[in-house]
Motif scaffolding. Structure first.
Motif, PDB file in Angstrom:
ATOM      1  N   UNK A 100       0.854  -1.188   0.000  1.00 37.63           N
ATOM      2  CA  UNK A 100       0.000   0.000   0.000  1.00 37.63           C
ATOM      3  C   UNK A 100       0.899   1.250   0.000  1.00 37.63           C
ATOM      4  N   UNK A 101       0.374   2.372  -0.523  1.00 32.92           N
ATOM      5  CA  UNK A 101       1.213   3.574  -0.688  1.00 32.92           C
ATOM      6  C   UNK A 101       1.945   3.990   0.577  1.00 32.92           C
ATOM      7  N   UNK A 102       1.255   3.956   1.723  1.00 32.77           N
ATOM      8  CA  UNK A 102       1.890   4.401   2.966  1.00 32.77           C
ATOM      9  C   UNK A 102       3.112   3.535   3.312  1.00 32.77           C
ATOM     10  N   UNK A 103       2.984   2.233   3.103  1.00 34.29           N
ATOM     11  CA  UNK A 103       4.079   1.313   3.427  1.00 34.29           C
ATOM     12  C   UNK A 103       5.241   1.489   2.452  1.00 34.29           C
ATOM     13  N   UNK A 104       4.898   1.683   1.182  1.00 36.52           N
ATOM     14  CA  UNK A 104       5.961   1.880   0.185  1.00 36.52           C
ATOM     15  C   UNK A 104       6.693   3.203   0.446  1.00 36.52           C
ATOM     16  N   UNK A 105       5.937   4.246   0.817  1.00 40.22           N
ATOM     17  CA  UNK A 105       6.600   5.520   1.141  1.00 40.22           C
ATOM     18  C   UNK A 105       7.573   5.319   2.301  1.00 40.22           C
ATOM     19  N   UNK A 106       7.145   4.553   3.308  1.00 39.15           N
ATOM     20  CA  UNK A 106       8.017   4.274   4.452  1.00 39.15           C
ATOM     21  C   UNK A 106       9.250   3.491   4.032  1.00 39.15           C
ATOM     22  N   UNK A 107       9.048   2.495   3.160  1.00 37.39           N
ATOM     23  CA  UNK A 107      10.189   1.704   2.675  1.00 37.39           C
ATOM     24  C   UNK A 107      11.168   2.601   1.922  1.00 37.39           C
ATOM     25  N   UNK A 108      10.615   3.532   1.137  1.00 35.62           N
ATOM     26  CA  UNK A 108      11.486   4.457   0.385  1.00 35.62           C
ATOM     27  C   UNK A 108      12.287   5.341   1.343  1.00 35.62           C
ATOM     28  N   UNK A 109      11.617   5.828   2.398  1.00 37.19           N
ATOM     29  CA  UNK A 109      12.361   6.647   3.376  1.00 37.19           C
ATOM     30  C   UNK A 109      13.485   5.824   4.006  1.00 37.19           C
ATOM     31  N   UNK A 110      13.216   4.533   4.189  1.00 38.32           N
ATOM     32  CA  UNK A 110      14.223   3.675   4.840  1.00 38.32           C
ATOM     33  C   UNK A 110      15.469   3.469   3.985  1.00 38.32           C
ATOM     34  N   UNK A 111      15.343   3.614   2.674  1.00 37.99           N
ATOM     35  CA  UNK A 111      16.544   3.436   1.829  1.00 37.99           C
ATOM     36  C   UNK A 111      17.053   4.760   1.263  1.00 37.99           C
ATOM     37  N   UNK A 112      16.458   5.880   1.731  1.00 31.77           N
ATOM     38  CA  UNK A 112      16.829   7.190   1.166  1.00 31.77           C
ATOM     39  C   UNK A 112      18.326   7.463   1.281  1.00 31.77           C
ATOM     40  N   UNK A 113      18.920   7.058   2.418  1.00 31.84           N
ATOM     41  CA  UNK A 113      20.342   7.390   2.596  1.00 31.84           C
ATOM     42  C   UNK A 113      21.267   6.532   1.736  1.00 31.84           C
TER      43      UNK A 113
END
Ligand code: C5P
Length: 229
Positions: free
Chosen positions: A69-82
């Motif tokens: 779901x979008x919220x989970x994918x956004x969170x996953x993206x934040x987790x790999x941002x660095x």
């Protein structure tokens, strides 16, 4: 300076030593390396960062094929941002909101939508209730993904020319399922040569075993890259 090869080398290893060795052998000829689930689930973000710190001249294609779901994918993206990969994959079938969530979370990363897995054929699609032909469905998924913020598309080489025609020049098209002529096909079915895939409109080809399993991976990487000049 980064290498401008149009070959992305798939590092399908779970162990760090083999991954590092393969980059060392090929980095003169390859600029972008694909780290996927096998590596990531073994070594996580710290493993990717270790690769980045050892090899400052390479870029990472992070093939996590996110699909949630979008919220989970956004969170996953934040987790790999660095990690700041050049490319990060999501499934195109996750839909507009999921793809927008990824692209707005990581505006500097090329969110890369995977259309239909090349391991699926028409018969399996029909079993799942997906009766559209593969080309039509690939194009719809790709258009929707681009309209939702995806900047790159992964498809089979068979669909690249159709996608290029309909999506224009700005979208990055990437294709696995390529084999140099005379090479083992392994489990890939409808293959093209790297040259044919690029001529059909691909920007990059993803290649694994023809290089990683070659008796001389450096020479194989050099020969394939040279065939694209
Ligand atoms: O070894 P080979 O050249 O077949 O590796 C191709 C790479 O591209 C693998 O990492 C595989 O997981 C990936 N891939 C693929 N087909 C897709 C999507 C990704 O072969 N549709």
């Amino acid at each position: 300076m980064r290498n401008s090869s149009q070959v992305i080398l798939a590092l399908d290893f779970s162990d760090m030593a083999s991954t590092v060795e393969m980059i060392n052998l090929t980095k003169e000829h390859i600029g972008i390396y694909k780290l996927g689930l096998e590596f990531y689930l073994s070594h996580g973000k710290s493993g990717v960062k270790e690769i980045q710190s050892r090899f400052s001249g390479i870029e990472i294609f992070l093939d996590l094929k996110l699909h949630d779901i979008p919220n989970t994918v956004a969170g996953a993206c934040r987790s790999v941002a660095d990690i700041d990969p050049k490319f990060l994959t999501v499934h195109a079938s996750g839909g507009s909101k999921m793809i927008s969530a990824a692209s707005s979370t990581l505006p500097n990363v090329e969110i890369t939508a995977v259309t239909i897995l090349t391991s699926l054929d028409q018969e399996q699609m029909i079993t799942m209730g997906l009766n559209e032909n593969i080309e039509t469905l690939t194009l719809s998924l790709a258009k929707n993904a681009v309209n939702s913020g995806a900047r790159a598309i992964v498809s089979s080489p068979q669909e690249v020319s159709l996608l290029r025609k309909h999506l224009g020049e700005k979208v990055t098209l990437i294709t696995p399922g390529v084999r140099p002529s005379g090479a083992e096909r392994d489990d890939q079915e409808r293959v093209m040569t790297p040259r044919e895939a690029i001529d059909a409109g691909a920007d990059f080809v993803v290649i694994g075993r023809p290089i990683t399993k070659a008796s001389d991976p450096k020479q194989a990487a050099e020969a394939i890259t040279a065939s694209l000049r």
